[in-house]
Design an enzyme around this catalytic site. Sequence first.
Site, mmCIF file in Angstrom:
data_model
loop_
_atom_site.group_PDB
_atom_site.id
_atom_site.type_symbol
_atom_site.label_atom_id
_atom_site.label_comp_id
_atom_site.label_asym_id
_atom_site.label_seq_id
_atom_site.Cartn_x
_atom_site.Cartn_y
_atom_site.Cartn_z
ATOM 1 N N GLU A 221 34.089 65.614 16.302
ATOM 2 C CA GLU A 221 33.156 66.045 15.266
ATOM 3 C C GLU A 221 31.736 66.158 15.807
ATOM 4 O OE1 GLU A 221 33.939 67.114 12.423
ATOM 5 O OE2 GLU A 221 35.871 66.256 11.861
ATOM 6 N N ARG A 225 29.968 69.867 15.738
ATOM 7 C CA ARG A 225 28.878 69.994 14.771
ATOM 8 C C ARG A 225 27.504 69.858 15.414
ATOM 9 N NH1 ARG A 225 30.877 67.699 8.917
ATOM 10 N NH2 ARG A 225 33.094 67.566 9.343
ATOM 11 N N ASP A 370 45.479 72.280 14.119
ATOM 12 C CA ASP A 370 44.948 73.615 13.886
ATOM 13 C C ASP A 370 44.164 74.229 15.035
ATOM 14 O OD1 ASP A 370 43.001 71.676 13.514
ATOM 15 O OD2 ASP A 370 42.375 72.346 11.528
ATOM 16 N N GLU A 558 37.842 77.644 5.484
ATOM 17 C CA GLU A 558 38.852 78.348 6.277
ATOM 18 C C GLU A 558 39.276 79.688 5.670
ATOM 19 O OE1 GLU A 558 38.426 74.412 7.616
ATOM 20 O OE2 GLU A 558 39.062 75.039 5.603
ATOM 21 N N THR A 663 34.769 76.163 16.102
ATOM 22 C CA THR A 663 35.534 75.795 14.918
ATOM 23 C C THR A 663 34.657 75.251 13.804
ATOM 24 O OG1 THR A 663 37.611 74.722 14.252
ATOM 25 C CG2 THR A 663 36.054 73.400 15.567
#
Length: 690
Positions: A221, A225, A370, A558, A663
């Site tokens: 993360e 991010r 994913d 998404e 992502t």
Amino acid sequence: MSFQTPYPTSSLTPSPRPGGRLSPANYNSRTGLAGLGLSSNPASLSNKLGGFFEQDRPLPMYKDKPHFAPRRTAPRKKWRPLLALLGLCTLAYLFYNQSSIPTWQRSGSYDKGAELWNWMQTLEDSSASEKYADWGARREKVREVFQVSWEGYEREAWGFDEYHPVSGRNKNMVEGGMGWIIVDSLDTMIMMNLTSQVRHARQWIATSLQYDQNHDVSTFETTIRMLGGLLSAHYLSTNYPTLAPIKDDDPGAAGEDLYIEKATDLADRLLGAFETHSGIPYSSVNLNTSRGIRSHSDGGAASTAEATSVQLEFKYMAKLTGEAEYWQAAERVMEVVDEQEPQDGLVPIYIHPDNGKFTSKNVRLGSRGDSYYEYLIKQYLQTSQEEPIYKIMWDESMQGIRKHLLAFSKESKLMVLGERPGGLTRPILPKMDHLACFMPGTIALGATSGLPLSMARKSPSWNQQREEEILISRELMKTCWATYLNTKTGLAPEITHFVLGDEPIMMSDKYPTPSKTGSTFEMSSISQPLTTTSDGSDPWRKDIIVKNNDRHNLQRPETVESLFYMYRVTGDEIYREWGWEMFKAFIKHTAVLEEKQSRLSVPGGAGSSWRVKGFTSLSNVNSIPPETRDNMESFWMAETLKYFYLLFSDRDFISLEEHVFNTEAHPFPRFKPSGDLKTGWERKPRKDEK
């Protein structure tokens, strides 16, 4: 469906603190990108790292901070004491009659929250009244929603990592904060040309952001991010200087390298997570010591998706700095994963850092699985298609998905991207996380490399397999859209289950390999349209099950992400129209309201009105009015609103041909690797090749 008048609950708690003034939009709906400075060629990417940002150097004053006029020295007028006395009497009257003080006011500035509330009252009839789609105006509405979201955060949670807009509370993830919301949202503000907001965020980054906390954070993360946000901000501010222009980051300015210097500091600390026996990074890392920390659950195993979804960020770091260590650490992970020879290109969702072995049989493209697949094709595109190994791995995965995971629902033959929790030899579970709805767009991106479909079809490499991948992406996109249409709010739940027949119809049963007949749309004999009736008796709804524990909506991106890719690739306006309906549903049902009163009115009385103060996640998408969760995830501004904005933008704005999005929706440029920045491994021969 008419808009429900809000009940005066805690979600309507007024805020007495006005926020900073927001600049009006500078957008020409007729020309699309006029006013955003994109008509000229962007400047070349600077790899300069020379010079250090002077931490003690005061930044220019925040643009919207009020300036006070100097005191005048003109002769004093005899009537001024009377005016002063009148002013004191007025203040005394207001003090003893507090109901005359507005609950919320903007110090004379334009109130976007109130305007947004007024617009919300027109949503029921807006579609019928629109003779044609004004995409410039719709894009501007997304921009306004972002501004209201950001303004609420500025007023009630500035500098904090978590924001709870219903209660107005805030919280840091670690002592001192991580800049979670500010850094994650930064490139969205740059794209939207919000100069004053970018200036405020940049000032905080320069003076308050540190990455030396003695605390463990998520390796994945923090990479996607924080590191991704800083790298993207560096790229956009360097290559698109007319978007949210700030002199401090101009070439030669003392703060030119602020973002990349913060990113380098963070990346160096994150590298400690990769210091394992196998090279698979630990799930967490202590920023102060740069020491990796194994997962406290799952027997210490790492999520496969998390370990394999940091490559875009570290490869771009290597490109910017020339430091191959970043590249090598990230790429070693891909080699270790591939050495396990995943069956048909499908990877289990856990892998252990100690030995690099998979620790489960569960295969899915939802949580923990994913973005492994997403980063296969995106690594290939990021390096200008000069790392073909990742395209080979992507194609293998696509064949595995087609063989093992694609099925059709019982009544309406919706295409379902299922899961194999017991492994590929065990029964399919017809369950789709909302997270899995990234896949339609990613499949379209992989088939065309980001080119318009009409151009991609002229390529010598185009074949029937690619044609059918576009068809698969269309069918999965329709299924994801169905999960929105099926609920009372028009917003999808976190997880959706589907009804399959007693003998599930798998795609591999009907079409085990790409068709040899040359017919592109054979699947149309299976697929059925999504009809909608006023009484909700549509057959396809019988195929969808939403369990009580799965009814929440976290404002995830998404589905709109895939709509963005599908529109950019196919040019089909239906994906924009679906996106517009989704956007209106978000505004209609996730808005957090507060009361705004006119003077001399009683709270809740005839003189009061409402304004939007922010947006929140929901607990139940099938409840009207919806139940709120009192939380705004950072990806609401970093991803969801960004993808809406891009969906409604002209196609060449941050084009797919020139960029890849990580992502977390942070755009990076495509580049050609050179020197030590190249694929450092080769695939071992497979068992059937030996």
